[in-house]
Enzyme design. Structure first.
Site, PDB file in Angstrom:
ATOM      1  N   CYS A 147      -4.550  -9.884   0.166  1.00 56.70           N
ATOM      2  CA  CYS A 147      -4.522 -11.389   0.203  1.00 56.70           C
ATOM      3  C   CYS A 147      -5.550 -12.241   1.212  1.00 56.70           C
ATOM      4  O   CYS A 147      -6.617 -12.041   1.117  1.00 56.70           O
ATOM      5  CB  CYS A 147      -3.042 -11.745   0.207  1.00 56.70           C
ATOM      6  SG  CYS A 147      -2.903 -13.540  -0.398  1.00 56.70           S
ATOM      7  N   LEU A 148      -5.060 -12.611   2.145  1.00 57.49           N
ATOM      8  CA  LEU A 148      -5.810 -13.350   3.094  1.00 57.49           C
ATOM      9  C   LEU A 148      -6.529 -12.231   3.822  1.00 57.49           C
ATOM     10  O   LEU A 148      -7.844 -12.496   4.335  1.00 57.49           O
ATOM     11  CB  LEU A 148      -4.918 -13.977   4.376  1.00 57.49           C
ATOM     12  CG  LEU A 148      -5.539 -14.644   5.520  1.00 57.49           C
ATOM     13  CD1 LEU A 148      -6.283 -15.890   5.023  1.00 57.49           C
ATOM     14  CD2 LEU A 148      -4.448 -14.901   6.587  1.00 57.49           C
ATOM     15  N   MET A 174      -8.121  -9.802   2.321  1.00 57.06           N
ATOM     16  CA  MET A 174      -9.524  -9.739   1.382  1.00 57.06           C
ATOM     17  C   MET A 174     -10.079 -10.919   1.805  1.00 57.06           C
ATOM     18  O   MET A 174     -11.543 -10.733   1.791  1.00 57.06           O
ATOM     19  CB  MET A 174      -8.894  -9.445  -0.060  1.00 57.06           C
ATOM     20  CG  MET A 174     -10.167  -9.392  -0.948  1.00 57.06           C
ATOM     21  SD  MET A 174     -10.101  -9.929  -2.805  1.00 57.06           S
ATOM     22  CE  MET A 174      -9.851 -11.716  -2.915  1.00 57.06           C
ATOM     23  N   GLU A 226      -9.343 -23.305   3.626  1.00 50.38           N
ATOM     24  CA  GLU A 226      -8.060 -23.346   4.264  1.00 50.38           C
ATOM     25  C   GLU A 226      -8.065 -23.667   6.011  1.00 50.38           C
ATOM     26  O   GLU A 226      -7.255 -24.280   6.357  1.00 50.38           O
ATOM     27  CB  GLU A 226      -7.209 -22.393   3.914  1.00 50.38           C
ATOM     28  CG  GLU A 226      -5.701 -22.320   4.549  1.00 50.38           C
ATOM     29  CD  GLU A 226      -4.979 -20.879   4.176  1.00 50.38           C
ATOM     30  OE1 GLU A 226      -3.706 -21.044   4.525  1.00 50.38           O
ATOM     31  OE2 GLU A 226      -5.404 -20.035   3.708  1.00 50.38           O
ATOM     32  N   HIS A 243      -0.754  -8.428  -3.951  1.00 49.91           N
ATOM     33  CA  HIS A 243       0.281  -7.821  -2.923  1.00 49.91           C
ATOM     34  C   HIS A 243       0.590  -6.633  -3.347  1.00 49.91           C
ATOM     35  O   HIS A 243       1.849  -6.464  -3.794  1.00 49.91           O
ATOM     36  CB  HIS A 243       1.364  -8.793  -2.538  1.00 49.91           C
ATOM     37  CG  HIS A 243       1.140  -9.998  -1.813  1.00 49.91           C
ATOM     38  ND1 HIS A 243       0.932  -9.955  -0.333  1.00 49.91           N
ATOM     39  CD2 HIS A 243       0.560 -11.210  -2.057  1.00 49.91           C
ATOM     40  CE1 HIS A 243       0.511 -11.176  -0.054  1.00 49.91           C
ATOM     41  NE2 HIS A 243       0.261 -11.995  -1.037  1.00 49.91           N
ATOM     42  N   GLU A 260       2.188  -4.246  -1.865  1.00 52.63           N
ATOM     43  CA  GLU A 260       3.282  -3.815  -1.092  1.00 52.63           C
ATOM     44  C   GLU A 260       4.532  -4.291  -1.966  1.00 52.63           C
ATOM     45  O   GLU A 260       5.687  -3.593  -1.775  1.00 52.63           O
ATOM     46  CB  GLU A 260       3.272  -4.455   0.273  1.00 52.63           C
ATOM     47  CG  GLU A 260       3.673  -6.074   0.271  1.00 52.63           C
ATOM     48  CD  GLU A 260       2.344  -6.797   0.459  1.00 52.63           C
ATOM     49  OE1 GLU A 260       2.396  -7.828   0.578  1.00 52.63           O
ATOM     50  OE2 GLU A 260       1.395  -6.222  -0.107  1.00 52.63           O
TER      51      GLU A 260
END
Length: 215
Positions: free
Chosen positions: A54-55, A57, A78, A180, A182
């Protein structure tokens, strides 16, 4: 565990000495992101197995844009709304959102993997489902340039609009996912990205030992 908030260029060799793989997980906000970029750069340049989630990447893409494409101010809007090179931008359906609670791209979404990608090899099938929780995405205006310089767009939404996964060519294992993994991994049934990452880290450790033995 490495606190990216305190990671500095002069400390990278000592910080990652003996490390066989680097994961940058997801998150929100600007705290520690410059350190994440340093870690992504170190993994890419030193051929250390890498997984960005997520972040993670997104910061790997910012790093690539800065050091390979040459856009020194590249960033996510962001983190820096005034950047001239917003390689990570707000998703179109999020631009008018003011009440942020519960408005993320949330839940399970399909992803189509690119032919000949490492991701396709790991998953063993063309279309997968991954869990998501994000508001920003890869800016499509930079996709062609990223690909030309060696970053593979390894997975997209079925309509091809949203970049879901990236890889770096000429690297033993450098994977990034907007999803994600996980959320779908279990102790007795590891997610393909984690399984691939651990194997790559093990191979990297064995290669280091082999080189040390020869020296």
């Amino acid at each position: 565990w490495v606190d990216s908030e305190f990671l500095k260029p002069e400390a990278l060799d000592d910080t990652f000495a003996g490390v066989d793989g680097i994961i940058i997980p997801g998150g929100f906000g600007s705290r520690g992101t410059e350190g994440m970029i340093l870690a992504a750069n170190y993994a890419r340049e030193n051929k250390i197995p890498f997984l960005g989630i997520c972040l993670g990447m997104q910061m790997a893409i910012v790093e690539f844009a800065r050091h390979v494409l040459g856009y020194e101010d590249a960033n996510s809007i962001e983190l820096d709304p005034s950047t001239k090179h917003p390689v990570i931008a707000l998703m179109p359906d999020q631009e008018s959102v003011e009440d942020l609670g519960g408005t993320l791209r949330l839940g399970s979404y399909p992803c189509v993997l690119a032919d000949s990608s490492k991701a396709l090899e790991l998953f063993g099938k063309k279309e997968i489902q991954e869990r998501h929780r994000h508001r920003y995405e890869v800016n499509n205006a930079y996709r062609e340039e990223l690909a030309t310089k060696g970053m593979t767009i390894a997975g997209t939404s079925p309509d091809g609009h949203i970049v879901e996964m990236i890889e770096i060519k000429d690297h033993p294992f450098y994977e990034g996912t907007q999803g994600h993994p996980e959320f779908k991994s279990r102790p007795n049934h590891a997610h393909p990205l984690f399984r691939g990452f651990v194997k790559a880290a093990d191979d990297y450790a064995k290669l280091k030992k082999s080189r040390q033995a020869k020296n």
